[in-house]
Scaffold this motif. Sequence first.
Motif, short mmCIF file in Angstrom:
data_model
loop_
_atom_site.label_atom_id
_atom_site.label_comp_id
_atom_site.label_asym_id
_atom_site.label_seq_id
_atom_site.Cartn_x
_atom_site.Cartn_y
_atom_site.Cartn_z
N LEU A 484 1.40 -1.17 0.14
CA LEU A 484 -0.18 0.27 -0.16
C LEU A 484 0.87 1.17 -0.13
O LEU A 484 0.63 2.83 -0.83
CB LEU A 484 -0.30 -0.30 1.19
CG LEU A 484 -1.60 1.07 1.22
CD1 LEU A 484 -3.00 1.41 0.09
CD2 LEU A 484 -3.00 0.94 2.36
N LEU A 485 2.22 1.29 0.86
CA LEU A 485 2.55 2.53 0.83
C LEU A 485 3.83 2.60 -0.61
O LEU A 485 4.07 3.62 -1.28
CB LEU A 485 4.14 2.57 1.86
CG LEU A 485 4.76 3.31 2.31
CD1 LEU A 485 3.82 4.74 2.61
CD2 LEU A 485 5.71 3.10 3.56
N LEU A 486 3.97 1.29 -0.71
CA LEU A 486 5.47 0.79 -2.07
C LEU A 486 4.38 1.67 -3.30
O LEU A 486 4.95 2.46 -4.30
CB LEU A 486 6.05 0.22 -2.19
CG LEU A 486 6.91 -0.68 -3.27
CD1 LEU A 486 8.02 0.34 -2.88
CD2 LEU A 486 7.65 -2.08 -3.59
N PHE A 487 3.36 0.89 -3.49
CA PHE A 487 2.45 1.20 -4.83
C PHE A 487 1.19 2.14 -4.48
O PHE A 487 1.28 3.30 -5.72
CB PHE A 487 1.72 -0.67 -5.43
CG PHE A 487 3.01 -1.57 -5.82
CD1 PHE A 487 3.57 -1.26 -6.89
CD2 PHE A 487 3.44 -2.54 -4.98
CE1 PHE A 487 4.81 -1.63 -6.88
CE2 PHE A 487 3.56 -2.94 -5.35
CZ PHE A 487 5.66 -3.24 -6.20
N GLY A 488 0.86 2.04 -3.72
CA GLY A 488 -0.31 3.05 -3.62
C GLY A 488 -0.19 4.62 -3.09
O GLY A 488 -0.85 5.65 -4.17
N GLY A 489 1.12 4.72 -2.96
CA GLY A 489 1.16 6.39 -2.41
C GLY A 489 2.12 6.53 -3.52
O GLY A 489 2.26 7.78 -3.48
N THR A 490 2.81 6.11 -4.84
CA THR A 490 3.53 5.99 -6.05
C THR A 490 2.84 6.40 -7.37
O THR A 490 2.41 6.25 -8.41
CB THR A 490 4.84 5.36 -6.22
OG1 THR A 490 4.88 4.03 -6.65
CG2 THR A 490 5.76 5.41 -5.05
N THR A 491 1.00 6.20 -7.14
CA THR A 491 0.07 6.01 -8.34
C THR A 491 -0.08 7.60 -8.64
O THR A 491 0.34 6.98 -10.19
CB THR A 491 -1.30 5.66 -7.74
OG1 THR A 491 -1.04 4.62 -7.62
CG2 THR A 491 -1.86 5.05 -9.10
N THR A 492 -0.16 8.39 -8.06
CA THR A 492 0.05 9.55 -8.75
C THR A 492 1.14 10.53 -9.62
O THR A 492 1.50 11.13 -10.84
CB THR A 492 -0.58 10.83 -7.95
OG1 THR A 492 -1.73 10.32 -7.39
CG2 THR A 492 0.05 11.90 -8.41
N MET A 493 2.53 9.58 -9.10
CA MET A 493 3.73 9.43 -9.20
C MET A 493 3.90 9.49 -10.37
O MET A 493 4.30 9.60 -11.97
CB MET A 493 5.03 10.14 -8.37
CG MET A 493 6.12 9.94 -9.06
SD MET A 493 6.80 9.24 -8.02
CE MET A 493 6.94 7.73 -8.22
#
Length: 600
Positions: A484-493
């Motif tokens: 969740l942190l690794l992929f969910g947090g970088t989706t917008t980027m």
Amino acid sequence: MVAKMALLLCFAACLTFGEGSSSWILKSKPRPPVLAGNSSNSSEHNNGWFIEDSEEAEKIDELVEKAVLPVSFGLLVTLILAPAFEKLHISWIPESLVVIVIGMFLGLLLIMVMGSEVLVEQEILHEINAPLLNIAFLPIIIFEGGWSLRWKDFAAQLPYILIFAILGSVTSMAVVAGLVYATGSHHGVTSFRTAFAFGSLIAATDPVATLATYSSLGVEPLLNIIVFGESTVNDAVAIVVFDIMNSDTVFGDGSEMPASEHLAGTIFCGVVQKLVGSVLVGVVVAAVISFALRMVDLHHHSMLQILYIMVSCYFTFAVAESMHFSGIIANLFAGMMMSVYTKPHLSKDNLLLCNFFVKGMATLADTSIFLLVGVDILACTGASLHFSIYTMIFCIIARFVATAFWGIVVNLLKMWHGTQKDIPRDRWFLLSWKQLFMIWHAGLRGGIALMLALLMGDWVDKTDGPGTKQILVNTTLVVIVVFLLLFGGTTTMCLKALGIPMGQEYPDDYLLRDSAFDFTQSCWKALDERFLSPVLIGSSAEHGTTTSSDAPTVGEVLTTSDADHRHAVFHRSKSRAVTRGASQDSRSISLVDQSNYLQS
């Protein structure tokens, strides 16, 4: 940076206040009173000024103090922090991860109050979480997905979604299970059955944070529907394979593995049977519910109409599970079916309210799941973290293999279809490497994986040693949080870096016009025109899509405060009890504004 630090300090202060207030309440609560006539105990309890609580009442009080109070406080903090993060434009921290962190603090508070031997060692949390996830939270979440789905996009890409969801999931399961089994000497999971059961449950993707970002940014429909459809349908595959690997009927006492041909045939037949059966159950139950709504004609009773639709998801789930099918898949297709044949019975205002309540309940259930994940993760041990590192590496590799291989197959099929039908190349909707990367990037895990991990049988500890089941559950929790942190947090980027189209408007049939399902579409259209619409919807004069002066408005339903007027609005008779006057408050809800909010 200053805003972020202020938010973090506010967050810590809220948690500290919550813990302190809970402890103060527990310490300052009056001692249990006694009957005034009980002389033997009167001197110990304030000389009998209070009536003694019964044993059942004391249990209820204890439950309220030690469970309801901290959990409700955690939900309140979550609902406050969500808009704060959005206002400060903090997109690198998914809201789901914030909920998990709050759940961790909540778990610490519960351990301080109730003791770790009660919550962790006696596995009370796991005994509570499994039924909550399976019965209370997942039905409304899955139903809302089908209810609000762009079903034309889904139908247009259905064959390709099934390739990713079925064949891709099986590939991912096989890669994870093979790698876990091959490296068993390094982490202790040496049984093929355990490795494949764990591989099947960890293959169930749940990119809730990714899809939330897609929705808020208006990502183009092809990528959006592939990710959503694949993550939803692959739940059925994961559940079926897990049920087979977890079944003592198939494996007996576990001393011997069934023949590979028999096992492969059992898995194939089970997937087909459960998938087809679940879809049929969902469609049939939705048709019955829609037909009953037409016959009863509740469009004068707004609240009853909305409650009827919301309760239907739990009824559909229960019917499918009682028939040994997947309630999750049945609910998805029931939501899609009701979206087409139930919505016409609602007036525009009632449909707005129904969408609002369904989405609100699904959001609350989703938030509660991640809150439970945060509480459960406190039970993780060193052995769990060791195995978690292996598992995350294996999941990333398996997701890449499945996405890359089947993505190439999907593109080849699309090229063949476009060539055969003489469709312009720009209408082939090929998946670019950027879209395939985002499909791989959307491999988050969530509630389904956790639910299956909690349902693993005691055979795991018998096969691979005591404590293995707990290690697998804890590993699932770690994978959920880290991904969740690794992929969910970088989706917008990633979306912005890859230049994925966002913020554009697309027609409802954007993907449907040149679909590979031409024959199926024509058959379904004929069935709809000759049977389904006449029976389930009827003429336009029968249902609420027409402008009816008897139907209550949003403003009336939400702002009427008098009890008699509320009853008249919610249970409207043929004659209007409340009329819309020229003096109606100008702050009444705008249908356009609310519709835009619901779409976002």
